[in-house]
Design an enzyme around this catalytic site. Sequence first.
Site, PDB file in Angstrom:
ATOM      1  N   ARG A   1      36.236 -46.610-105.002  1.00  0.00           N
ATOM      2  CA  ARG A   1      36.836 -47.170-106.208  1.00  0.00           C
ATOM      3  C   ARG A   1      35.965 -48.314-106.719  1.00  0.00           C
ATOM      4  O   ARG A   1      35.497 -49.153-105.947  1.00  0.00           O
ATOM      5  CB  ARG A   1      38.256 -47.687-105.924  1.00  0.00           C
ATOM      6  CG  ARG A   1      39.282 -46.566-105.766  1.00  0.00           C
ATOM      7  CD  ARG A   1      39.549 -45.879-107.097  1.00  0.00           C
ATOM      8  NE  ARG A   1      40.494 -44.784-107.009  1.00  0.00           N
ATOM      9  CZ  ARG A   1      40.170 -43.512-106.844  1.00  0.00           C
ATOM     10  NH1 ARG A   1      38.887 -43.170-106.717  1.00  0.00           N
ATOM     11  NH2 ARG A   1      41.086 -42.577-106.798  1.00  0.00           N
TER      12      ARG A   1
ATOM     13  N   GLU B   1      35.727 -47.564-115.966  1.00  0.00           N
ATOM     14  CA  GLU B   1      35.176 -46.266-115.590  1.00  0.00           C
ATOM     15  C   GLU B   1      33.737 -46.102-116.070  1.00  0.00           C
ATOM     16  O   GLU B   1      32.858 -45.676-115.315  1.00  0.00           O
ATOM     17  CB  GLU B   1      36.067 -45.155-116.167  1.00  0.00           C
ATOM     18  CG  GLU B   1      35.605 -43.756-115.872  1.00  0.00           C
ATOM     19  CD  GLU B   1      35.855 -43.332-114.432  1.00  0.00           C
ATOM     20  OE1 GLU B   1      35.330 -42.287-114.034  1.00  0.00           O
ATOM     21  OE2 GLU B   1      36.558 -44.053-113.704  1.00  0.00           O
TER      22      GLU B   1
ATOM     23  N   HIS C   1      30.708 -41.071-111.438  1.00  0.00           N
ATOM     24  CA  HIS C   1      31.983 -40.748-110.798  1.00  0.00           C
ATOM     25  C   HIS C   1      32.146 -39.232-110.651  1.00  0.00           C
ATOM     26  O   HIS C   1      33.098 -38.631-111.154  1.00  0.00           O
ATOM     27  CB  HIS C   1      33.160 -41.331-111.590  1.00  0.00           C
ATOM     28  CG  HIS C   1      34.422 -41.388-110.765  1.00  0.00           C
ATOM     29  ND1 HIS C   1      35.558 -42.047-111.182  1.00  0.00           N
ATOM     30  CD2 HIS C   1      34.737 -40.867-109.552  1.00  0.00           C
ATOM     31  CE1 HIS C   1      36.506 -41.934-110.271  1.00  0.00           C
ATOM     32  NE2 HIS C   1      36.028 -41.208-109.269  1.00  0.00           N
TER      33      HIS C   1
END
Length: 342
Positions: free
Chosen positions: A252, A281, A303
């Site tokens: 994360r 993000e 990601h």
Amino acid sequence: MTSPAVLYTDPAWLITAAGHPDPVLAGIEQQILTGVDLRFGPHDGHRYLHDDSALHAAADGVQVLVVYRCQVTRELLDAAGPGLKAVIRQGVGVDNLNPALLAERRIPAYNIPDYCVGEVSAHTATLALALERRLIPQHQGLTGGTFDIYAGGVPRRLSEHTLGIVGFGRIGRAVARHLGAFYGQTLVFDPYLGADLPAGYGARAVATLHDLLAASDLVTLHCPLDPSTDGMLDVEAFRHMRAGAYLVNAARGRLIDPDALAGALADGRIGGAALDVFSPENPHTDPRWKPVLEHPAVLVTSHRAFLSTEAELSSRRRVAQIARDVLDGRPVTVGRVLPGLR
């Protein structure tokens, strides 16, 4: 009789190569969720709208919410109304499920905790070994016209160095098994486990995060995001890291303070970092990540550690089947985040 409704707030798999959602791509969901009013969150042509009146309108009267990166909020739950039976996360983490809020509302929550263990552990090992073997500067130098075996520096012999794993759940254990084979020893910090479980994977548990940071030549993060881990890699933590150590994060983004990481890289405190996750993000939307992204000892991906064709299909089938079971009143055990609720 009105059909039950399921809302997928922001499904990445619904987006075409042209960048727009296409319901035709929801074949798996339509096959499993027959007789269901299948809805998808609003999209403005560039992104899903996570905090918008149009999303709340789409949620009106649904029995199941499926979220991906969308945050569960009071407003979203209020928009769904009293008929909401469950919220499902299409992924491993639970931080954006807002478990405390769902527990307060007594709404069951689920995730898919094990669909991408192989993918994430492989991605982690790839990032780590790319740092260790200095692959990026070698590639850039050779494609740029320079043949030099020393470009990027001389790698170290891993069998004489230490791997440190923070968080020893499914993925941390897989990383210990795969990546740990290259290192002389593997250390584990996980405050929720005893020493015996890491020992079963050929690793040794340490008492504190700072103990692990001080003794590890490469540190990889595999812990959940919660109040105790939010920003855990801060200025003080980087001061405890072994000089020249590498940091890998495919867990994360908010586990790491970007300013602290930028400082540790700038002053040469650590040897480099490989990152698959950021907060926000997209790191380009936050200037604090700019010096990290531009640093020559940093390797980044968007990601996608979880990603494979097989993992994505498995996740979609399992989410749709959980939604089907919830609608049909069947018990769901695997992936239940709030097991005490009925």
